[in-house]
Structure formats: C-alpha cells, structure tokens
Scaffold this motif. Structure first.
Motif, PDB file in Angstrom:
ATOM      1  N   ILE A 351       0.840  -1.207   0.000  1.00 48.50           N
ATOM      2  CA  ILE A 351       0.000   0.000   0.000  1.00 48.50           C
ATOM      3  C   ILE A 351       0.869   1.248   0.000  1.00 48.50           C
ATOM      4  O   ILE A 351       0.619   2.198  -0.760  1.00 48.50           O
ATOM      5  CB  ILE A 351      -0.945  -0.010   1.223  1.00 48.50           C
ATOM      6  N   LEU A 352       1.896   1.258   0.847  1.00 52.13           N
ATOM      7  CA  LEU A 352       2.790   2.413   0.895  1.00 52.13           C
ATOM      8  C   LEU A 352       3.518   2.601  -0.432  1.00 52.13           C
ATOM      9  O   LEU A 352       3.684   3.727  -0.917  1.00 52.13           O
ATOM     10  CB  LEU A 352       3.801   2.243   2.026  1.00 52.13           C
ATOM     11  N   THR A 353       3.947   1.506  -1.025  1.00 53.22           N
ATOM     12  CA  THR A 353       4.630   1.599  -2.314  1.00 53.22           C
ATOM     13  C   THR A 353       3.718   2.193  -3.381  1.00 53.22           C
ATOM     14  O   THR A 353       4.108   3.103  -4.121  1.00 53.22           O
ATOM     15  CB  THR A 353       5.121   0.206  -2.753  1.00 53.22           C
ATOM     16  N   GLY A 354       2.492   1.679  -3.456  1.00 50.08           N
ATOM     17  CA  GLY A 354       1.546   2.209  -4.441  1.00 50.08           C
ATOM     18  C   GLY A 354       1.220   3.665  -4.198  1.00 50.08           C
ATOM     19  O   GLY A 354       1.080   4.452  -5.154  1.00 50.08           O
ATOM     20  N   THR A 355       1.110   4.064  -2.926  1.00 52.83           N
ATOM     21  CA  THR A 355       0.807   5.455  -2.598  1.00 52.83           C
ATOM     22  C   THR A 355       1.945   6.378  -3.018  1.00 52.83           C
ATOM     23  O   THR A 355       1.718   7.436  -3.621  1.00 52.83           O
ATOM     24  CB  THR A 355       0.548   5.595  -1.089  1.00 52.83           C
ATOM     25  N   ILE A 356       3.163   5.995  -2.713  1.00 50.77           N
ATOM     26  CA  ILE A 356       4.310   6.838  -3.059  1.00 50.77           C
ATOM     27  C   ILE A 356       4.454   6.947  -4.574  1.00 50.77           C
ATOM     28  O   ILE A 356       4.736   8.027  -5.111  1.00 50.77           O
ATOM     29  CB  ILE A 356       5.596   6.288  -2.417  1.00 50.77           C
ATOM     30  N   ILE A 357       4.254   5.849  -5.279  1.00 51.81           N
ATOM     31  CA  ILE A 357       4.339   5.895  -6.741  1.00 51.81           C
ATOM     32  C   ILE A 357       3.240   6.789  -7.307  1.00 51.81           C
ATOM     33  O   ILE A 357       3.454   7.569  -8.246  1.00 51.81           O
ATOM     34  CB  ILE A 357       4.246   4.471  -7.321  1.00 51.81           C
ATOM     35  N   GLY A 358       2.025   6.706  -6.712  1.00 51.09           N
ATOM     36  CA  GLY A 358       0.948   7.593  -7.147  1.00 51.09           C
ATOM     37  C   GLY A 358       1.268   9.050  -6.891  1.00 51.09           C
ATOM     38  O   GLY A 358       0.996   9.923  -7.732  1.00 51.09           O
ATOM     39  N   LEU A 424      13.883  10.409  -5.249  1.00 46.26           N
ATOM     40  CA  LEU A 424      13.821  10.228  -3.800  1.00 46.26           C
ATOM     41  C   LEU A 424      12.543   9.496  -3.398  1.00 46.26           C
ATOM     42  O   LEU A 424      12.571   8.603  -2.530  1.00 46.26           O
ATOM     43  CB  LEU A 424      13.888  11.595  -3.118  1.00 46.26           C
ATOM     44  N   MET A 425      11.423   9.859  -4.021  1.00 47.92           N
ATOM     45  CA  MET A 425      10.159   9.200  -3.689  1.00 47.92           C
ATOM     46  C   MET A 425      10.164   7.733  -4.111  1.00 47.92           C
ATOM     47  O   MET A 425       9.693   6.862  -3.381  1.00 47.92           O
ATOM     48  CB  MET A 425       9.004   9.950  -4.346  1.00 47.92           C
ATOM     49  N   ASN A 426      10.707   7.448  -5.278  1.00 48.34           N
ATOM     50  CA  ASN A 426      10.758   6.064  -5.739  1.00 48.34           C
ATOM     51  C   ASN A 426      11.727   5.226  -4.908  1.00 48.34           C
ATOM     52  O   ASN A 426      11.455   4.045  -4.622  1.00 48.34           O
ATOM     53  CB  ASN A 426      11.145   6.018  -7.217  1.00 48.34           C
ATOM     54  N   ILE A 427      12.849   5.814  -4.515  1.00 48.92           N
ATOM     55  CA  ILE A 427      13.783   5.102  -3.648  1.00 48.92           C
ATOM     56  C   ILE A 427      13.133   4.820  -2.297  1.00 48.92           C
ATOM     57  O   ILE A 427      13.300   3.740  -1.712  1.00 48.92           O
ATOM     58  CB  ILE A 427      15.084   5.911  -3.477  1.00 48.92           C
ATOM     59  N   SER A 428      12.352   5.793  -1.802  1.00 56.10           N
ATOM     60  CA  SER A 428      11.645   5.581  -0.537  1.00 56.10           C
ATOM     61  C   SER A 428      10.664   4.419  -0.651  1.00 56.10           C
ATOM     62  O   SER A 428      10.528   3.614   0.284  1.00 56.10           O
ATOM     63  CB  SER A 428      10.892   6.854  -0.140  1.00 56.10           C
ATOM     64  N   ALA A 429       9.988   4.319  -1.799  1.00 55.40           N
ATOM     65  CA  ALA A 429       9.053   3.215  -2.002  1.00 55.40           C
ATOM     66  C   ALA A 429       9.779   1.869  -1.963  1.00 55.40           C
ATOM     67  O   ALA A 429       9.305   0.904  -1.340  1.00 55.40           O
ATOM     68  CB  ALA A 429       8.325   3.393  -3.329  1.00 55.40           C
ATOM     69  N   VAL A 430      10.931   1.798  -2.606  1.00 60.23           N
ATOM     70  CA  VAL A 430      11.696   0.547  -2.625  1.00 60.23           C
ATOM     71  C   VAL A 430      12.181   0.194  -1.219  1.00 60.23           C
ATOM     72  O   VAL A 430      12.092  -0.968  -0.777  1.00 60.23           O
ATOM     73  CB  VAL A 430      12.887   0.674  -3.596  1.00 60.23           C
ATOM     74  N   LEU A 431      12.692   1.188  -0.487  1.00 58.80           N
ATOM     75  CA  LEU A 431      13.210   0.929   0.860  1.00 58.80           C
ATOM     76  C   LEU A 431      12.090   0.506   1.808  1.00 58.80           C
ATOM     77  O   LEU A 431      12.282  -0.392   2.649  1.00 58.80           O
ATOM     78  CB  LEU A 431      13.915   2.183   1.394  1.00 58.80           C
ATOM     79  N   LEU A 432      10.928   1.157   1.696  1.00 61.05           N
ATOM     80  CA  LEU A 432       9.811   0.780   2.564  1.00 61.05           C
ATOM     81  C   LEU A 432       9.354  -0.648   2.279  1.00 61.05           C
ATOM     82  O   LEU A 432       9.047  -1.408   3.199  1.00 61.05           O
ATOM     83  CB  LEU A 432       8.648   1.758   2.366  1.00 61.05           C
ATOM     84  N   ARG A 433       9.320  -1.005   0.999  1.00 60.30           N
ATOM     85  CA  ARG A 433       8.918  -2.372   0.663  1.00 60.30           C
ATOM     86  C   ARG A 433       9.912  -3.382   1.224  1.00 60.30           C
ATOM     87  O   ARG A 433       9.522  -4.407   1.785  1.00 60.30           O
ATOM     88  CB  ARG A 433       8.791  -2.512  -0.860  1.00 60.30           C
ATOM     89  N   ARG A 434      11.186  -3.119   1.068  1.00 53.23           N
ATOM     90  CA  ARG A 434      12.195  -4.047   1.572  1.00 53.23           C
ATOM     91  C   ARG A 434      12.210  -4.092   3.107  1.00 53.23           C
ATOM     92  O   ARG A 434      12.505  -5.132   3.702  1.00 53.23           O
ATOM     93  CB  ARG A 434      13.574  -3.648   1.069  1.00 53.23           C
ATOM     94  N   ARG A 435      11.867  -2.950   3.721  1.00 54.54           N
ATOM     95  CA  ARG A 435      11.896  -2.895   5.192  1.00 54.54           C
ATOM     96  C   ARG A 435      10.765  -3.685   5.811  1.00 54.54           C
ATOM     97  O   ARG A 435      10.932  -4.385   6.813  1.00 54.54           O
ATOM     98  CB  ARG A 435      11.843  -1.422   5.634  1.00 54.54           C
ATOM     99  N   PHE A 436       9.577  -3.596   5.221  1.00 55.71           N
ATOM    100  CA  PHE A 436       8.399  -4.197   5.847  1.00 55.71           C
ATOM    101  C   PHE A 436       7.900  -5.461   5.143  1.00 55.71           C
ATOM    102  O   PHE A 436       7.009  -6.125   5.641  1.00 55.71           O
ATOM    103  CB  PHE A 436       7.246  -3.176   5.903  1.00 55.71           C
ATOM    104  N   GLU A 437       8.451  -5.753   3.978  1.00 54.53           N
ATOM    105  CA  GLU A 437       7.932  -6.892   3.205  1.00 54.53           C
ATOM    106  C   GLU A 437       8.244  -8.202   3.922  1.00 54.53           C
ATOM    107  O   GLU A 437       9.319  -8.407   4.468  1.00 54.53           O
ATOM    108  CB  GLU A 437       8.549  -6.886   1.808  1.00 54.53           C
ATOM    109  N   ARG A 438       7.280  -9.109   3.870  1.00 52.00           N
ATOM    110  CA  ARG A 438       7.451 -10.458   4.422  1.00 52.00           C
ATOM    111  C   ARG A 438       7.221 -11.468   3.318  1.00 52.00           C
ATOM    112  O   ARG A 438       6.279 -11.356   2.540  1.00 52.00           O
ATOM    113  CB  ARG A 438       6.454 -10.710   5.560  1.00 52.00           C
ATOM    114  N   ARG A 439       8.125 -12.403   3.212  1.00 49.79           N
ATOM    115  CA  ARG A 439       8.017 -13.419   2.158  1.00 49.79           C
ATOM    116  C   ARG A 439       7.348 -14.670   2.714  1.00 49.79           C
ATOM    117  O   ARG A 439       7.578 -15.069   3.857  1.00 49.79           O
ATOM    118  CB  ARG A 439       9.401 -13.765   1.603  1.00 49.79           C
ATOM    119  N   TRP A 440       6.519 -15.260   1.864  1.00 51.52           N
ATOM    120  CA  TRP A 440       5.750 -16.433   2.297  1.00 51.52           C
ATOM    121  C   TRP A 440       6.287 -17.693   1.618  1.00 51.52           C
ATOM    122  O   TRP A 440       6.769 -17.667   0.523  1.00 51.52           O
ATOM    123  CB  TRP A 440       4.281 -16.240   1.960  1.00 51.52           C
TER     124      TRP A 440
END
Length: 440
Positions: A351-358, A424-440
């Motif tokens: 959600i955060l990634t999509g919001t930042i990209i938007g 900067l916004m796109n890098i933030s999106a990538v970092l947030l995804r890597r920080r909070f992403e959980r793999r199943w």
C-alpha cells in the motif's frame, strides 16, 4: 539386409533432422537474446543521452555571477528624513543610486566627469535590475545599516552572467552579441580584480518567479507542489485504501462490482488532461473554488491518483495468503478484525509503495494544472492552499517558453530538481517495501 540398411538410414536421417531443428531453435534463441540485449543497451543509451543533455544545460544555473561592491548606505539617499519610515525606505529607486555610485567606484569612473556618461551607462548595465530589490530587503530587515559601509555582492545582469559562463562567445561580431565590447572590457577588469565571481545561486531555491532570469527561483512553485501533495496524501490514501478493502474483502461479486472494477482500471489509463477538464468544470465553475489555487490542484490530482492507489492496494491485499484470514477466523476473530488486525498490516508495504508511486506521478503532472489556471505568474508565497500558487512542473513549462538564454539553463536545473524529488520518492518506495515486506 536391405531392410536393416534402410532402417538405419532412416534413423540417421531423423537424427540429422532433429539436430538441424535444435540448431535452428538455439539460433533463434540467441538472436532473440541479442535483440533483447541490444534493446536494453539502446534504451539505457538514450536515457543517458537525455540525462546528459539536461545536466550539461542545467548545472550552470546552480551558480550565479555576482559583483563585489563597497557600498555606503547613505542616509541622505535612502532615508532623507531620518525617521526610518518604511514607506520611504522601501523605494528601490533610492538603492539604485547607492549601487550606481559603488559600481562607478569599482570601475574607476568619476561620475562628475560629463565625458564619462557613456561609460557610466555601460557600468550600470552590468548590474541586475533585481540588485536594488535585494539590497532594499536587507536594509528593511535591518534599518540600522543605514549610514554604514558594507561589502555587498550584487547580482550581475543575466546577459553578463551568460557571458561569464561562456554561453555568449566573445569571438563573434559585436552586433551578434547581447554583450557589447565596452561591457566586455569592464567585465574583464572586474574579473581580473576579483570583483566578479560565480557564487552559489541561492535565488534559484529561495526566490519566486521573476521576469529577470538572474532573480528567478522555484520556491513558490515548490510550496504549491507541497500543498498539493499534502492534499493528495490526506484525501487519496484513506479513500483509496477504504475503497480497496471494500471491493476486495466485503463487496459481493456481481456485475455491478465488475463494472466498478473495470471503470477503475479504465480511469488509471485516462489522459491526465481529462482530469483537468473535470476539475475546471466541477471545482471551479460549479463549486466556485478559487482559480490557480493549490486546493483545486490537489483535488484534481487526488482524482487522478485514486485509481493507482486502489489498484496497488488491491494487489497488496491479494498477495496476503488466504491462510492468514483463515487462521484469524479460526481463533474467533470477526471478518473485520481479521482484515484490519491481520491482513491490512501485512499488506502495508504494498500500500505504501503504491501510494508513493501515485504521489510521484501526481508530482510530475502538468496538463491538468494548466487547465485549472495554475500557469499564472504568482510571485507571492502561498500561505494556505486557497492562495494563488503554481507547481514545479508548471514553472518548468513556463520557463521553457522564455526567449532569454539564462532561462534555458534554469529550465534544465528545475528539471534536475524535479527528477531528484521523483527519484527520492521512488527510492523511498523501494526501501519501505524491503523494510516491511514479508516473504511467504
């Protein structure tokens, strides 16, 4: 014996045919790989050429030519009454006289000599028309400077700045240059004396738009963009997430929800200028909101960003394994509790990634803002979203239409700043995804 020979020949022929087919298939794969690599190389090459072109045209805008002057802030000129009356002190024409006296002194020109009038005219032309305004602002802020002597770096004229930066060659005929020979002689003298140097161009970051390129800046445009991004964030994020949760988790699957989903996907592909027309018709003509205001721009960009956030949020919700929902329901949680306490936190990175990209997409939009009048020349800083403002992409668009050479470099410099914000916004999106992403 003959049958055995024929059978053996057929096997050999089949093997040869199979090997030939494999060679052709491998050859096609290699050609496809070469074409793919070539396409990537060409794409990266064109991107580098574009970026190199912007950098080479814009990096000089981060420096500005300034002239060192020994200024005497004469009280008789600036404040004849001595009452420190702001209405009197604020008159820029008084500071023109102070600057002119200082530039004559720097060039060794006697203003009392009537034969030097042409040289005096040329000397005055070296200074920017905005230099007196800048000096006035300093004195108004600190009136105690009146009657004292200060070292002051005055803005050079835009054409002088272009000449110092090598953008106006000196080896072409005088009638083809915006800087004549007399000006060049004075510029050379000031440079040799160390009184004409290039300094960091703070005006680019802290000033508003101006008809003079040496005084023009992006601060007002950045402020307008900040207001609009805040409006988009406050409106688009909760509305988009709420709509996504309902459509993905609660809405019945029927033709009405299918129609809504199709329309959301179609809205994501609608040209941005259509949203500008919608904003003009609804928010300005119908609702009566002020034209060229950040509030209207923010509402238009919110409508444009919503489909992106909804699609990204629904994808993030779908990516959460069904076992999470089933486990939550199995231990007695309601559907709402399962969604908001378990599914939504796990979908937050997407959600955060999509919001930042938007938001990044909205930050770079120009066409819808032009439709709602944000192309106006706004010099004053907006205090609220309802005040007249412009945006950084619109400022770039307006500068690109100016004829002066100095505006060309400022256009490229503003593009570099906008690209930095987007990166900067796109890098933030990538970092947030890597920080909070959980793999199943």
């Amino acid at each position: 014996m003959t049958d055995a020979s024929n059978t053996q020949g057929e096997v050999i022929a089949k093997n040869e045919h199979r090997e030939l087919g494999l060679k052709k298939r491998y050859s096609k794969e290699r050609r496809f790989q070469v074409m793919g690599i070539t396409a990537i190389i060409l794409g990266v090459l064109f991107l580098l050429l574009l970026f190199l072109s912007i950098v080479t045209k814009g990096y000089t805008a981060f420096q500005q030519s300034k002239i060192h002057l020994d200024l005497y802030l004469s009280g008789e000129v600036i404040d004849p009454s001595g009452n420190r009356d702001i209405s009197v002190i604020q008159m820029p024409i008084r500071y023109n006289k102070v600057l002119e006296s200082a530039i004559y002194k720097a060039l060794g020109i006697d203003p009392k000599d009537k034969t030097k009038r042409n040289e005096m005219r040329v000397a005055k032309s070296l200074l920017s028309k905005g230099a007196s305004v800048d000096l006035r602002d300093i004195v108004v802020e600190n009136p105690d400077l009146i009657g004292t002597r200060i070292d002051y770096w005055a803005l050079a004229d835009g054409d002088v700045d272009s000449f110092v930066k090598g953008q106006i060659p000196r080896d072409i005929p005088e009638n083809m240059r915006k800087v004549d020979d007399a000006q060049i002689a004075m510029i050379d003298k000031l440079v040799a004396d160390g009184d004409l140097v290039k300094k960091f161009n703070s005006n680019l970051f802290f000033n508003g738009p101006s008809s003079r390129p040496e005084s023009a800046g992006i601060a007002v445009a950045v402020m307008g963009s900040v207001f609009m991004m805040l409006i988009v964030l406050v409106l688009a994020l909760p509305i988009g997430v709420a709509a996504s949760i309902y459509l993905e988790e609660f809405a019945p699957k029927n033709r009405w929800t299918d129609l809504i989903e199709v329309n959301i996907n179609n809205l994501a592909a609608v040209p941005s200028i259509v949203f500008g027309l919608l904003g003009l018709a609804v928010f300005i003509n119908f609702a009566g909101l002020p034209r060229s205001a950040s509030i209207v721009g923010g509402l238009v960009l919110t409508l444009m960003t919503l489909p992106t956030i909804i699609i990204a949020t629904r994808s993030a919700l779908k990516a959460v394994p069904p076992s999470i929902r089933e486990a939550a329901l199995g231990v007695g949680a309601s559907k709402t509790q399962a969604i908001f306490h378990h599914v939504l936190p796990l979908a937050t990175p997407g959600i955060l990634t999509g919001t930042i990209i938007g938001l990044a997409q909205a930050l770079g939009e120009t066409a819808p803002l032009l439709m709602i009048g944000m192309v106006a020349f706004v010099k004053d800083f907006p205090a609220t979203p309802f005040d007249p403002a412009t945006a950084l992409p619109v400022q770039i668009y307006m500068w690109s239409g100016e004829a002066q050479r100095a505006f060309t470099e400022r256009t490229s410099a503003a593009i570099l700043i906008l690209l930095a914000f987007l990166a900067l916004m796109n890098i933030s999106a990538v970092l947030l995804r890597r920080r909070f992403e959980r793999r199943w």
